[in-house]
Write an enzyme that holds these catalytic residues in place. Sequence first.
Site, PDB file in Angstrom:
ATOM      1  NE  ARG A  39      -1.521  -1.636   3.589  1.00 55.96           N
ATOM      2  CZ  ARG A  39      -1.555  -1.244   4.845  1.00 55.96           C
ATOM      3  NH1 ARG A  39      -2.552  -0.514   5.298  1.00 55.96           N
ATOM      4  NH2 ARG A  39      -0.584  -1.571   5.679  1.00 55.96           N
ATOM      5  CG  ASP A  61       2.497  -8.991  -3.114  1.00 56.66           C
ATOM      6  OD1 ASP A  61       3.159  -9.676  -2.328  1.00 56.66           O
ATOM      7  OD2 ASP A  61       1.294  -9.208  -3.366  1.00 56.66           O
ATOM      8  CG  ASN A  88       8.959  -5.442   9.263  1.00 52.86           C
ATOM      9  OD1 ASN A  88       8.811  -5.850  10.418  1.00 52.86           O
ATOM     10  ND2 ASN A  88       8.030  -4.716   8.632  1.00 52.86           N
ATOM     11  CB  SER A 141       8.088 -14.528  15.479  1.00 52.24           C
ATOM     12  OG  SER A 141       7.119 -14.626  16.512  1.00 52.24           O
ATOM     13  CE1 TYR A 154       3.725 -14.944  11.676  1.00 50.21           C
ATOM     14  CE2 TYR A 154       3.838 -15.651  13.971  1.00 50.21           C
ATOM     15  CZ  TYR A 154       4.143 -14.728  12.978  1.00 50.21           C
ATOM     16  OH  TYR A 154       4.863 -13.598  13.286  1.00 50.21           O
ATOM     17  N   GLY A 185       8.377 -11.336  20.911  1.00 46.33           N
ATOM     18  CA  GLY A 185       7.091 -11.913  21.355  1.00 46.33           C
ATOM     19  C   GLY A 185       5.989 -10.915  21.016  1.00 46.33           C
ATOM     20  CB  THR A 189       1.720  -4.051  15.018  1.00 46.76           C
ATOM     21  OG1 THR A 189       1.513  -5.454  14.829  1.00 46.76           O
ATOM     22  CG2 THR A 189       3.077  -3.811  15.641  1.00 46.76           C
TER      23      THR A 189
END
Length: 256
Positions: A39, A61, A88, A141, A154, A185, A189
């Site tokens: 975007r 993308d 990211n 993560s 995920y 962790g 957001t």
Amino acid sequence: MYSLKDRIVFITGASSGIGASCALAFAGAGAKLILAGRRLEPLEALASELKGTQYHLLSLDVRDRSQVQSACNGLPGDWQDVEILINNAGLSRGLDKLYEGSIKDWEEMIDTNVKGLLYMTRSIAPGMVSRGRGHIINIGSLAGHQTYPGGNVYCATKAAVRVISEGLKQDLLGTPVRVSSIDPGLVETNFSNVRFHGDTERAKNVYRGTTPLTPDDVADVVLFCATRAPHVNINEVLMMPTEQSGSTLVHRHISD
Ligand code: NDP
Ligand code: 8X3
């Protein structure tokens, strides 16, 4: 300390959350920023906050291999020498049991979090090697270290990010290019909103009664890694809120 003045920093997923906070942190350190996301509008809004910083916006993308290649190969002359790549861009979709999960959700996570990160790295890393300077910072993560119920695919994508970071570091041995994985962790957001396909109530509950990390907390650590002396490589940072001690262990102050 390593100065970021006029260094070119390429941030994917800069239109929100951790990526946007990294943009502000690296701008504060004098870097020149390539800011990418699907975007353009939020990227333009972010850019309007970057007073005195040179920036280049890219609607990109990361799932689209040919788009990634042509965006990276087509960078304007004075934007080509990317010194830091912050991989990211990423997302989670759903929290379903694996045997009931949505294949579309799985593919979106794998295509973005794993294949997108690989496409970006494959496009940008060779220039770093040939110029003899560079740093790839992957946002992994806690989910890549500890699986939690419903996290299945995920968590697998973030475990892949951890292993890819380790493998990339091995393959870059003998070059001055650095690799770091920053593995947070809970960070508040738009992440949970995206995970729950816009169910804002369910998203809010993820952070209910606890104090999560902010995207600025993560950007602070990314900036720390990027500003160490060139002979220092921070391989991995596992960070979580004080009120979290594992993927399924969160302290909540809830009175109702
Ligand atoms: P946000 O949803 O706030 O931001 C995600 C960013 O990724 C957006 O800028 C989005 O931009 C971008 N993005 C998503 N898909 C694509 C794509 N296909 N191509 C390009 N950009 C894309 O979430 P966070 O800031 O929290 O997430 C950033 C990273 O941090 C992710 O990798 C996430 O897995 C990781 N992370 C998040 C944690 C958390 O608790 N929030 C904890 C640990 C890690 P756009 O929609 O414009 O394309
Ligand atoms: C995001 C953190 O615990 O919601 O990677 O998976 S978690």
